[in-house]
Structures are given as structure tokens and as C-alpha cells.
Motif scaffolding. Structure first.
Motif, short mmCIF file in Angstrom:
data_model
loop_
_atom_site.label_atom_id
_atom_site.label_comp_id
_atom_site.label_asym_id
_atom_site.label_seq_id
_atom_site.Cartn_x
_atom_site.Cartn_y
_atom_site.Cartn_z
N VAL A 55 0.83 -1.19 0.00
CA VAL A 55 0.00 0.00 0.00
C VAL A 55 0.87 1.26 0.00
O VAL A 55 0.59 2.22 -0.72
N GLU A 56 1.94 1.22 0.78
CA GLU A 56 2.85 2.36 0.81
C GLU A 56 3.48 2.60 -0.55
O GLU A 56 3.64 3.74 -0.99
N ASP A 57 3.85 1.51 -1.23
CA ASP A 57 4.44 1.63 -2.56
C ASP A 57 3.48 2.28 -3.55
O ASP A 57 3.86 3.13 -4.36
N ILE A 58 2.21 1.86 -3.47
CA ILE A 58 1.21 2.42 -4.38
C ILE A 58 1.06 3.92 -4.15
O ILE A 58 1.02 4.71 -5.10
N PHE A 59 0.98 4.34 -2.89
CA PHE A 59 0.84 5.76 -2.59
C PHE A 59 2.08 6.55 -3.03
O PHE A 59 1.97 7.65 -3.57
N LEU A 60 3.26 6.02 -2.79
CA LEU A 60 4.49 6.71 -3.18
C LEU A 60 4.57 6.86 -4.70
O LEU A 60 4.91 7.94 -5.20
N ILE A 61 4.26 5.81 -5.42
CA ILE A 61 4.29 5.89 -6.89
C ILE A 61 3.23 6.86 -7.39
O ILE A 61 3.49 7.66 -8.29
N PHE A 62 2.02 6.80 -6.81
CA PHE A 62 0.95 7.71 -7.22
C PHE A 62 1.36 9.17 -7.03
O PHE A 62 1.21 9.99 -7.95
N PHE A 63 1.87 9.52 -5.87
CA PHE A 63 2.24 10.91 -5.62
C PHE A 63 3.45 11.34 -6.46
O PHE A 63 3.53 12.50 -6.88
#
Length: 84
Positions: A55-63
């Protein structure tokens, strides 16, 4: 004899901001773009960490994609003359 030179107004009153005479009160789009790229790279660098979830990876990539998108859009608008 009257002076014929026109004093340019750059949007900053020298009495309010004394450093305006030195040019320190203007925006620098190149620095803003470099800052956006550095922030995006920093977000992507945080993918390498001690977290186990994705989940953290998804948020980091999204931002990071959002930041890079804003930088690219701003550059595109400046190139076409829509922004100063």
C-alpha cells in the motif's frame, strides 16, 4: 530637463520588500521545476525501505507520478505561452 526613462514595475513594492531591487522577490520557474523533480525522485527513493506492505508503494508511486505530471504540464504550458 525631464527624464525620459520609464521605470518598470515588477509587481513588488520596494518599500514593502527592500530586497526587490536585487531581484530576489521574483519567481524562478527553473528552480521550481528542479524542486519538483527532486521531490518526485525522493518519493521514488522511499520505495526502498523496511516496509512489507504494498500500500505504501502504491501511494508513493501515485504521488510521484502526480508531481512529475505537474512539472511536465507546467513546462508544456510555458513552452506554448500559456504561462509566464
Amino acid at each position: 530637463m525631464a527624464n525620459t526613462e520609464v521605470e518598470r514595475y515588477n509587481g513588488v513594492d520596494v518599500e514593502d520588500v527592500p530586497s526587490a531591487n536585487w531581484g530576489w522577490s521574483k519567481e524562478n520557474p527553473r528552480i521550481q521545476q528542479i524542486g519538483g523533480i527532486v521531490v518526485g525522485l525522493f518519493l521514488l527513493a522511499m520505495l526502498h525501505g523496511n516496509h512489507t506492505g504494498k500500500v505504501e508503494d502504491i501511494f508513493l508511486i501515485f504521488f510521484a507520478v502526480v508531481v512529475f505530471g505537474v512539472v511536465i504540464r507546467y513546462q508544456w504550458l510555458r513552452k506554448r505561452g500559456f504561462s509566464r
